[in-house]
Design a protein around this motif. Structure first.
Motif, mmCIF file in Angstrom:
data_model
loop_
_atom_site.group_PDB
_atom_site.id
_atom_site.type_symbol
_atom_site.label_atom_id
_atom_site.label_comp_id
_atom_site.label_asym_id
_atom_site.label_seq_id
_atom_site.Cartn_x
_atom_site.Cartn_y
_atom_site.Cartn_z
ATOM 1 N N LEU A 11 0.856 -1.172 0.000
ATOM 2 C CA LEU A 11 0.000 0.000 0.000
ATOM 3 C C LEU A 11 0.897 1.228 0.000
ATOM 4 O O LEU A 11 1.794 1.333 0.830
ATOM 5 N N LYS A 12 0.644 2.147 -0.916
ATOM 6 C CA LYS A 12 1.423 3.391 -0.970
ATOM 7 C C LYS A 12 0.695 4.446 -0.148
ATOM 8 O O LYS A 12 -0.442 4.798 -0.441
ATOM 9 N N VAL A 13 1.385 4.929 0.900
ATOM 10 C CA VAL A 13 0.789 5.897 1.818
ATOM 11 C C VAL A 13 1.529 7.226 1.727
ATOM 12 O O VAL A 13 2.762 7.255 1.698
ATOM 13 N N LEU A 14 0.775 8.301 1.694
ATOM 14 C CA LEU A 14 1.321 9.652 1.774
ATOM 15 C C LEU A 14 0.966 10.198 3.153
ATOM 16 O O LEU A 14 -0.209 10.231 3.526
ATOM 17 N N ILE A 15 1.985 10.569 3.925
ATOM 18 C CA ILE A 15 1.783 11.132 5.262
ATOM 19 C C ILE A 15 1.801 12.653 5.155
ATOM 20 O O ILE A 15 2.744 13.223 4.610
ATOM 21 N N VAL A 16 0.750 13.303 5.682
ATOM 22 C CA VAL A 16 0.662 14.755 5.649
ATOM 23 C C VAL A 16 0.566 15.260 7.086
ATOM 24 O O VAL A 16 -0.451 15.067 7.750
ATOM 25 N N THR A 41 6.175 12.193 2.327
ATOM 26 C CA THR A 41 5.637 12.972 3.442
ATOM 27 C C THR A 41 5.518 14.422 2.994
ATOM 28 O O THR A 41 6.365 14.930 2.265
ATOM 29 N N ALA A 42 4.454 15.069 3.439
ATOM 30 C CA ALA A 42 4.219 16.470 3.106
ATOM 31 C C ALA A 42 4.010 17.254 4.402
ATOM 32 O O ALA A 42 3.434 16.737 5.355
ATOM 33 N N LYS A 43 4.483 18.504 4.419
ATOM 34 C CA LYS A 43 4.386 19.342 5.614
ATOM 35 C C LYS A 43 3.067 20.112 5.708
ATOM 36 O O LYS A 43 2.758 20.669 6.749
ATOM 37 N N ASN A 44 2.323 20.157 4.613
ATOM 38 C CA ASN A 44 1.038 20.867 4.614
ATOM 39 C C ASN A 44 0.200 20.371 3.442
ATOM 40 O O ASN A 44 0.668 19.608 2.601
ATOM 41 N N GLY A 45 -1.024 20.849 3.389
ATOM 42 C CA GLY A 45 -1.941 20.396 2.361
ATOM 43 C C GLY A 45 -1.530 20.767 0.952
ATOM 44 O O GLY A 45 -1.713 19.994 0.014
ATOM 45 N N GLU A 46 -0.944 21.947 0.795
ATOM 46 C CA GLU A 46 -0.512 22.382 -0.537
ATOM 47 C C GLU A 46 0.548 21.430 -1.100
ATOM 48 O O GLU A 46 0.481 21.031 -2.262
ATOM 49 N N GLU A 47 1.519 21.072 -0.254
ATOM 50 C CA GLU A 47 2.541 20.105 -0.664
ATOM 51 C C GLU A 47 1.913 18.757 -1.001
ATOM 52 O O GLU A 47 2.291 18.110 -1.968
ATOM 53 N N PRO A 67 -0.027 24.618 8.767
ATOM 54 C CA PRO A 67 0.105 25.930 8.112
ATOM 55 C C PRO A 67 -0.140 25.810 6.603
ATOM 56 O O PRO A 67 -0.232 24.699 6.085
ATOM 57 N N VAL A 68 -0.225 26.908 5.926
ATOM 58 C CA VAL A 68 -0.406 27.041 4.478
ATOM 59 C C VAL A 68 -1.781 26.547 4.038
ATOM 60 O O VAL A 68 -2.588 27.316 3.559
ATOM 61 N N MET A 69 -2.060 25.248 4.182
ATOM 62 C CA MET A 69 -3.377 24.699 3.857
ATOM 63 C C MET A 69 -3.732 23.662 4.906
ATOM 64 O O MET A 69 -3.042 22.666 5.056
ATOM 65 N N ASP A 70 -4.804 23.906 5.652
ATOM 66 C CA ASP A 70 -5.193 22.999 6.731
ATOM 67 C C ASP A 70 -5.836 21.720 6.189
ATOM 68 O O ASP A 70 -6.048 21.567 4.985
#
Length: 160
Positions: A11-16, A41-47, A67-70
């Motif tokens: 399973l490919k998971v993206l952690i935000v 992994t992304a630090k915010n919703g935009e990423e 931050p940036v996008m909740d």
């Protein structure tokens, strides 16, 4: 979603999550399981929205406050642009049941608390892996946000 255990597919998971420490903890917990790959992994919703396109994750773990996008704005973009199962990972605060319900209305398939250091880490890891595997099987391709009908304007005060 294909059962990863039967097909030997990860399973490919993206952690935000805006916390680098929490991202590392979750990455460590998830990659310890042979059926899960942390694709990014992304630090915010935009990423996260940008990374989604190239990574095509099977599931996204999403923090609420960033931050940036909740988380709320992020899940709306995910469900509009490229629907994908989303598991909300946050520590509930005041009004948490309303917040959880709002995220489920927006398309999240599950909600769970972030791991904490005052509980058995292996047990937490087991629960997180199980919930991710289950949430990844959700079919969100046809998800639509339901809109309640607008109540009619009362006839009082109308000239008739």
């Amino acid at each position: 979603m294909v059962d990863a255990k039967k097909k030997n597919i990860k399973l490919k998971v993206l952690i935000v999550d805006d916390s680098p420490i929490m991202s590392r903890i979750l990455t460590s917990m998830l990659t310890a399981d042979a059926t899960i790959e942390v694709a990014g992994t992304a630090k915010n919703g935009e990423e996260a929205i940008k990374m989604m396109k190239s990574l095509s994750p099977d599931l996204i773990t999403l923090d609420v406050n960033m931050p940036v996008m909740d988380g709320s704005s992020t899940i709306k973009h995910i469900m509009i642009k490229r629907p994908c199962p989303v598991l909300i990972m946050s520590n509930p605060g005041d009004g948490s049941s309303k917040t959880i319900f709002n995220f489920l209305e927006l398309g999240a398939v599950d909600f769970m608390c972030k791991p904490t250091k005052n509980q058995d880490i292996l047990l937490q890891q087991k629960h997180i892996v199980e919930r991710i595997q289950m949430a990844a099987t959700a079919n969100v391709a046809n998800f639509r946000i339901t809109r309640l009908p607008t109540p009619p304007v009362p006839a009082e005060g109308r000239a008739g």
